[in-house]
Design a protein around this motif. Structure first.
Motif: not given
Length: 395
Positions: A184-186, A192, A203, A225
């Motif tokens: 995930e791109h926070l 993450r 994670h 992603q």
């Protein structure tokens, strides 16, 4: 290689997460650990499990690839670092030198072009008098020979140990048997990355991530992603490279390379030596298939399902040895076929297919992530150069 095997106990943070425990991943992790807490994850139970552990161990001098390419620049930089480590007593290596040979008059123009390129780059070289060839390598057939005294061999495990020691000296960690599941791109640029070590899932939050996954680099980019990155780079093509060992007395005392193939898909069936003086021939280059989707269609092979059994490759063991012997006879015409036995095989993560020309390394930054695609030969030699280049992209 001694590593700190660390099992995940809780979600954590680090400055940089490096994915892939080949020689390039280790070099990158060691270099980036100077900037903050660095963790390297490797999905196998050992380091150097794939391409890095199945090559010839040659320290290249930066001869073959075009000017103004990453392969040339990073090879030159990386070779300098390897020889520095050797002088410091931290890696096992040998300046054995290499002879590049033209076996007939038709190959002389290509050899002369290689020699001019070496001189233009300041790479030490000389034409070896044929009388010296006859005296020092009496079994060798050649009409012209150019020497590269800066070329040598290195024990890849000792190089990996040096990089690992540098990483651990900066409190870096290596986690084996740890798979990347996704990311995930926070907010703020943090990435993450979700992981599985076989016992538990967790994670890690990283300020920067470097994808050095080799044969799996395209797959890891998708897990991170970064489909837009995959649209910018060529698809992954897998090429096999098989080696034959030479039994009995060594027929040569140094590296011997024929004039390379024009496509640079391989450098020909050359002779290499190990640190004990034993000789092996190869690698050859045979196409396995496309391992990532492209405009031409879906992937046709899965890197995780590829066999390293020479008997299962085109022509089988006997056919491979016949073909290798035919190539070796170009420069060692008196070497009997029965002195060749099947050795081992590696798989190269190339960005070029059978009809493509030269493709450079593709090192791409997207946000706080750097991807290293197509890191094949001269990847081992270039490892420290690649690490410095990645650092320059991130910091």
């Amino acid at each position: 290689v001694s590593v700190l095997y660390w099992r995940w106990r809780s979600p954590m943070q680090c400055h940089t997460l490096v994915i892939g425990g080949g020689i390039v991943g280790l070099a990158v992790a060691a270099r980036l650990s100077r900037h903050g807490a660095t963790v390297l994850v490797e999905r196998h139970g050992t380091l150097l499990h794939e391409t890095s552990g199945r090559n010839s161990g040659v320290v290249h001098a930066g001869i073959y690839y075009p000017d103004e390419t990453l392969k040339t620049a990073l090879c030159l930089a990386g070779a300098t670092r390897i020889w520095d480590l050797h002088r410091e007593g931290r890696v096992t290596a040998h300046h054995c030198g290499k002879w590049i040979v033209a076996t007939d008059d038709a190959e002389v123009p290509a050899l002369d072009a290689i020699h001019r390129r070496m001189m233009s780059r300041g790479i030490p070289s000389r034409e070896v008098p044929l009388a010296e060839v006859a005296t020092t390598e009496p079994l060798l057939r050649a009409v012209k020979v150019i020497e590269s005294p800066r070329t040598g061999i290195v024990d890849a495990a000792s190089l990996a140990a040096a990089y690992t020691a540098d990483l651990e000296a900066n409190d870096g960690l290596v986690a084996l048997q740890t798979q990347v599941l996704g990311a995930e791109h926070l907010a703020g640029g943090t990435v993450r990355v979700h992981l599985d070590d076989g016992d538990s899932k967790t994670h890690i939050d990283a300020a920067a991530v470097v994808n050095c996954a080799g044969l799996s680099a395209h797959r890891v980019a998708a897990l991170l992603q970064h489909d837009t990155v995959l649209q910018r780079v060529p698809p992954l093509h897998l090429w096999g490279g098989r080696y034959a060992s030479c039994v009995g007395k060594a027929p040569v005392r140094r590296l011997v390379y024929p004039v390379p193939l024009p496509s640079l898909q391989g450098l020909g069936s050359h002779a290499t030596i190990d640190l004990g003086g034993a000789v092996r021939f190869g690698p050859d280059a045979f196409y396995i298939g496309r391992a990532s989707a492209s405009a031409d269609g879906p992937a046709t092979v899965d890197p995780e399902e590829c066999s390293y059994d020479i008997a299962a490759t085109p022509g089988g063991e006997s056919g491979f040895l016949d073909e290798m012997h035919e190539g070796v006879r170009r420069f060692l015409p008196s070497l009997p076929r029965e002195r060749l036995v099947a050795g081992y095989m590696g798989i190269r993560p190339k960005l070029s297919g059978p009809t493509d020309g030269f493709k450079d390394f593709a090192i791409e930054r997207e946000g706080n992530v750097v991807h290293c695609f197509g890191i094949e030969s001269p990847g081992l030699t270039s490892s420290a150069g690649i690490a410095d280049h990645v650092a320059s992209l991130l910091f």
